[in-house]
Design a protein around this motif. Structure first.
Motif, mmCIF file in Angstrom:
data_model
loop_
_atom_site.group_PDB
_atom_site.id
_atom_site.type_symbol
_atom_site.label_atom_id
_atom_site.label_comp_id
_atom_site.label_asym_id
_atom_site.label_seq_id
_atom_site.Cartn_x
_atom_site.Cartn_y
_atom_site.Cartn_z
ATOM 1 N N PRO A 198 -1.712 -5.853 6.382
ATOM 2 C CA PRO A 198 -1.938 -4.496 5.717
ATOM 3 C C PRO A 198 -1.352 -3.660 6.599
ATOM 4 O O PRO A 198 -1.043 -2.408 6.040
ATOM 5 C CB PRO A 198 -3.402 -4.538 5.883
ATOM 6 C CG PRO A 198 -3.895 -5.151 6.965
ATOM 7 C CD PRO A 198 -3.027 -6.656 6.863
ATOM 8 N N ASN A 199 -0.789 -3.760 7.864
ATOM 9 C CA ASN A 199 -0.402 -2.580 9.126
ATOM 10 C C ASN A 199 1.024 -2.747 9.055
ATOM 11 O O ASN A 199 1.682 -2.040 9.706
ATOM 12 C CB ASN A 199 -1.178 -2.598 10.194
ATOM 13 C CG ASN A 199 -2.713 -2.459 9.943
ATOM 14 O OD1 ASN A 199 -2.959 -1.534 9.459
ATOM 15 N ND2 ASN A 199 -3.278 -3.227 10.847
ATOM 16 N N ARG B 216 1.702 -3.220 4.296
ATOM 17 C CA ARG B 216 1.849 -1.722 4.364
ATOM 18 C C ARG B 216 3.267 -1.315 3.522
ATOM 19 O O ARG B 216 3.000 -0.372 2.613
ATOM 20 C CB ARG B 216 2.085 -1.129 5.721
ATOM 21 C CG ARG B 216 2.446 0.599 5.834
ATOM 22 C CD ARG B 216 2.299 0.865 7.338
ATOM 23 N NE ARG B 216 3.244 0.250 8.053
ATOM 24 C CZ ARG B 216 4.452 0.610 8.188
ATOM 25 N NH1 ARG B 216 4.760 1.723 7.512
ATOM 26 N NH2 ARG B 216 5.238 -0.130 9.030
ATOM 27 N N SER B 217 4.236 -1.887 3.809
ATOM 28 C CA SER B 217 5.265 -1.476 2.773
ATOM 29 C C SER B 217 6.259 -2.800 2.777
ATOM 30 O O SER B 217 6.185 -3.574 3.492
ATOM 31 C CB SER B 217 6.260 -0.133 3.204
ATOM 32 O OG SER B 217 6.518 -0.442 4.673
ATOM 33 N N LYS C 277 -7.071 -1.010 0.778
ATOM 34 C CA LYS C 277 -6.521 -0.857 2.223
ATOM 35 C C LYS C 277 -7.884 -1.139 3.159
ATOM 36 O O LYS C 277 -7.785 -1.963 4.231
ATOM 37 C CB LYS C 277 -5.876 0.175 2.272
ATOM 38 C CG LYS C 277 -5.269 0.336 3.704
ATOM 39 C CD LYS C 277 -4.307 -0.482 4.121
ATOM 40 C CE LYS C 277 -3.684 -0.657 5.542
ATOM 41 N NZ LYS C 277 -2.887 1.015 5.794
ATOM 42 N N PHE D 156 0.689 -1.372 0.095
ATOM 43 C CA PHE D 156 0.077 -0.029 0.098
ATOM 44 C C PHE D 156 0.932 1.240 0.044
ATOM 45 O O PHE D 156 0.418 2.345 -0.365
ATOM 46 C CB PHE D 156 -0.925 0.031 1.014
ATOM 47 C CG PHE D 156 -1.765 -1.088 1.139
ATOM 48 C CD1 PHE D 156 -2.935 -1.323 0.273
ATOM 49 C CD2 PHE D 156 -1.939 -2.230 1.913
ATOM 50 C CE1 PHE D 156 -3.912 -2.365 0.100
ATOM 51 C CE2 PHE D 156 -2.798 -3.273 2.078
ATOM 52 C CZ PHE D 156 -3.622 -3.238 1.165
ATOM 53 N N GLU D 157 1.972 1.191 0.445
ATOM 54 C CA GLU D 157 2.969 2.300 0.170
ATOM 55 C C GLU D 157 4.108 2.096 -0.582
ATOM 56 O O GLU D 157 3.787 1.790 -1.651
ATOM 57 C CB GLU D 157 3.544 2.710 1.756
ATOM 58 C CG GLU D 157 2.264 3.053 2.717
ATOM 59 C CD GLU D 157 2.614 3.570 4.157
ATOM 60 O OE1 GLU D 157 3.845 3.487 4.372
ATOM 61 O OE2 GLU D 157 1.729 4.159 4.897
ATOM 62 N N GLU E 241 4.072 -4.455 13.516
ATOM 63 C CA GLU E 241 4.350 -3.179 12.665
ATOM 64 C C GLU E 241 5.356 -3.415 11.655
ATOM 65 O O GLU E 241 5.663 -2.748 10.690
ATOM 66 C CB GLU E 241 4.234 -1.863 13.511
ATOM 67 C CG GLU E 241 3.393 -1.589 14.406
ATOM 68 C CD GLU E 241 3.542 -0.477 15.204
ATOM 69 O OE1 GLU E 241 4.626 0.293 15.002
ATOM 70 O OE2 GLU E 241 2.452 0.005 15.711
ATOM 71 N N GLN F 180 -8.445 -4.073 5.695
ATOM 72 C CA GLN F 180 -8.359 -3.897 7.263
ATOM 73 C C GLN F 180 -9.676 -4.320 7.801
ATOM 74 O O GLN F 180 -9.602 -4.849 8.932
ATOM 75 C CB GLN F 180 -8.340 -2.436 7.234
ATOM 76 C CG GLN F 180 -8.037 -1.884 8.782
ATOM 77 C CD GLN F 180 -6.672 -2.374 9.270
ATOM 78 O OE1 GLN F 180 -5.646 -2.196 8.425
ATOM 79 N NE2 GLN F 180 -6.589 -2.927 10.245
#
Length: 569
Positions: free
Chosen positions: A297-298, A317-318, A184, A41-42, A280, A188
């Motif tokens: 996703p986070n 997330r990345s 996202k 997502f990033e 994370e 989530q």
């Protein structure tokens, strides 16, 4: 799903460039993104090979090349040549120093830069205007007026020999930012719902493995709590009924540390889902083989510096990986079928019932999602859902305007005759090469062996007595480092000073692909870091104004850490 017409296999990689919009799929945590091998997502960087499609919400940066959608074992099963499938979708910018090779289309929402030699293979749809459509999609400012896609028989190839080429998102009216935002939000929802599920399977700990056993014929849920340090240092062995799915929930705290090399099995790869509840950061600290999909996703995923793979869908997330790593995503899409009722999801926007493939047929904007049943009171049956009104017939499209014929090009002026070249001055003598540096981590060992040394006899002037003297021999222990190709050029057989270009190619089905290149002076060294198991071609090219048949570069290879290497000069 996309119908692959050219290899007879079902394709489940990518989405149509005609309909880049998000929609949910019942029971599928990845929604329409199940058609992407991995979605970030990033930002993401440096990945070198993904067997399926790849989607990045913000920027993709790499110091090397990237190949996409060649399928597991490069046999195009699950990918194949498609006329409309987007296999590389980026929300903002792409900046690559190596070439980009994709079986499918490339779409980006911002700037785009990749090395010359980038190529995209597009399947044929059988229409007469497809070639002109591809020209319009991939036209680029500053490109050659003679550029055109090439016909390869079974497919078209989009070359980038003049300027970098891609499809700008605005050219096809795609809101890629909205696509990644809705993706996202949807994932989530599923992430929160799944992490609330009660486990119905058992986890048995052994010295080196965790045995996950479940008996549910539909869905087996397991919880592994590794808090507070988040260390995951055991093999995961999963035993579930045939046809069911396994959901493994990890509770690790902020940082998860993968310290064992095997999760799951290939047999259950497309029916296994790993969910990181609170991580994370996910650190792959060994080159692990993860069989199954990852829903995180986070979290930011840190791949191992040398290799490893995730065989399934992945949502992060990345994503970050070392520039020399051989880490890969393999194509084993998750089958779905997750039963999760704790979270109220947004309405599901599905295509028309008679068209299950949204990539191949663009749904009309007037189609509205079917309304859901109202909540029922306890112990009372739900009333029947109202039938949706039929959609109005769409108005026929106006005929496309005919393009004006192109003007006849003016004839080219005659080329001027070149002036005769002046006599070349004799080349100065080549400088002597510097001595080779010692091998890294050199260990010197002295081994004794006897040597006969003459010693004068005390009783005679002519007689010689030999005594044994122990001499220590110096031994160098220089090992080959896997994944590294290192060598030096000390000059040329023509006794002239000139520069060189050293190119490294990777062998593929249809030829060789340039993956790295270095420019050297008269004397210099080069180093390439690549995966060990692939086949490579090393090409040394003298940079001259005119061809000289006497040029023979003096080449020394100090480390060849790959399974197969050919040398051309």
């Amino acid at each position: 799903m996309l119908n692959n017409q050219n290899n007879g296999q079902l394709s489940y990689a990518g989405i149509s460039y005609e309909y880049i919009k998000w929609y949910d799929i019942a029971g599928q945590p990845f929604g329409i993104a199940v058609n992407f091998n991995a979605i970030v997502f990033e930002d993401a960087n440096n990945i070198i090979d993904t067997k399926g499609a790849f989607a990045v919400g913000r920027d993709f940066v790499s110091t090397r090349g990237l190949s996409l959608a060649f399928g597991n074992d490069n046999n195009l099963v699950g990918t194949g040549y498609s006329p409309n499938a987007v296999r590389f979708l980026v929300g903002r910018n792409v900046a690559m120093q190596g070439p980009l090779v994709v079986i499918g289309h490339v779409v980006a929402g911002g700037t785009f830069r990749a090395a010359h030699g980038s190529t995209y293979m597009i399947g044929k749809d059988g229409t007469q205007d497809q070639l002109q459509t591809l020209k319009n999609l991939y036209q680029a400012q500053g490109g050659s007026p003679y550029w055109t896609p090439s016909d390869r028989g079974s497919h078209y190839a989009i070359p980038s020999y003049d300027v970098p080429r891609y499809i700008p998102a605005e050219r096809i009216g795609a809101d890629v930012n909205e696509f990644f935002r809705e993706a996202k939000e949807s994932m989530q929802y599923y992430h929160e719902c799944i992490t609330r599920l009660m486990p119905n399977g058992t986890v048995t700990e052994r010295f080196y493995e965790n045995i996950l056993q479940g008996n549910d014929p539909v869905q087996n849920v397991f919880v592994i709590d590794a808090r507070p340090n988040g260390i995951l240092n055991k093999e995961l062995r999963i035993e579930i009924p045939d046809g069911s799915i396994a959901i493994v929930i990890f509770r690790t705290g902020n940082n998860a540390h993968i310290q064992y090399g095997l999760w799951g099995s290939q047999r259950l790869a497309n029916r296994t889902l790993y969910v990181f509840e609170d991580a994370e950061n996910i650190y792959m600290e060994v080159p692990a083989a993860i069989w199954g999909s990852i829903l995180a996703p986070n979290a930011m995923f840190h791949a191992h510096k040398t290799g490893g793979h995730v065989s399934g869908n992945a949502a992060f997330r990345s994503f970050a990986v070392n520039p020399s790593s051989g880490f890969e995503f393999h194509l084993y899409p998750f089958v779905g079928g997750v039963t999760c009722e704790d979270v109220s999801f947004a309405p599901v926007q599905e295509p028309e019932p008679e068209v299950p493939q949204p990539e191949t047929v663009l749904p009309e904007p007037s189609i509205q999602p079917i309304s859901e049943c109202p909540p029922c009171p306890e112990a009372e049956p739900c009333p029947p859902c109202p039938q949706p009104e039929p959609c109005p017939e769409p108005e026929p499209c106006p005929p496309c305007p005919q393009p004006e014929p192109c003007p006849e090009p003016e004839p080219c002026p005659p080329c001027p005759q070149p002036e005769p070249c002046p006599e070349a001055e004799p080349c100065p003598p080549c400088p002597q090469p510097e001595p080779c540096p010692p091998c890294p981590e050199t260990r010197i060992e002295y081994r004794p062996y006897p040597v006969r040394v003459p010693v004068p006899c005390p009783r005679s002037k002519t007689r010689v007595i030999y005594r044994k003297v122990m001499v220590r021999e110096k031994v160098n222990d220089c090992k080959i480092e896997a994944g590294k190709i290192f060598g030096c050029i000390w000059g040329c057989g023509c006794n002239c000073n000139h520069e060189y270009k050293v190119n490294l190619y990777k062998i593929r089905n249809e030829g060789k692909i340039l993956i790295q290149s270095e420019k050297l002076g008269t004397c210099g060294c080069f180093e390439f870091n690549v995966p060990y198991d692939d086949c490579y071609v090393l090409e040394v090219c003298p940079l001259l104004d005119k061809k000289n048949s006497c040029c023979r570069p003096m080449l020394t290879l100090k480390n060849v850490g790959v399974s197969s290497l050919m040398i051309l000069n």
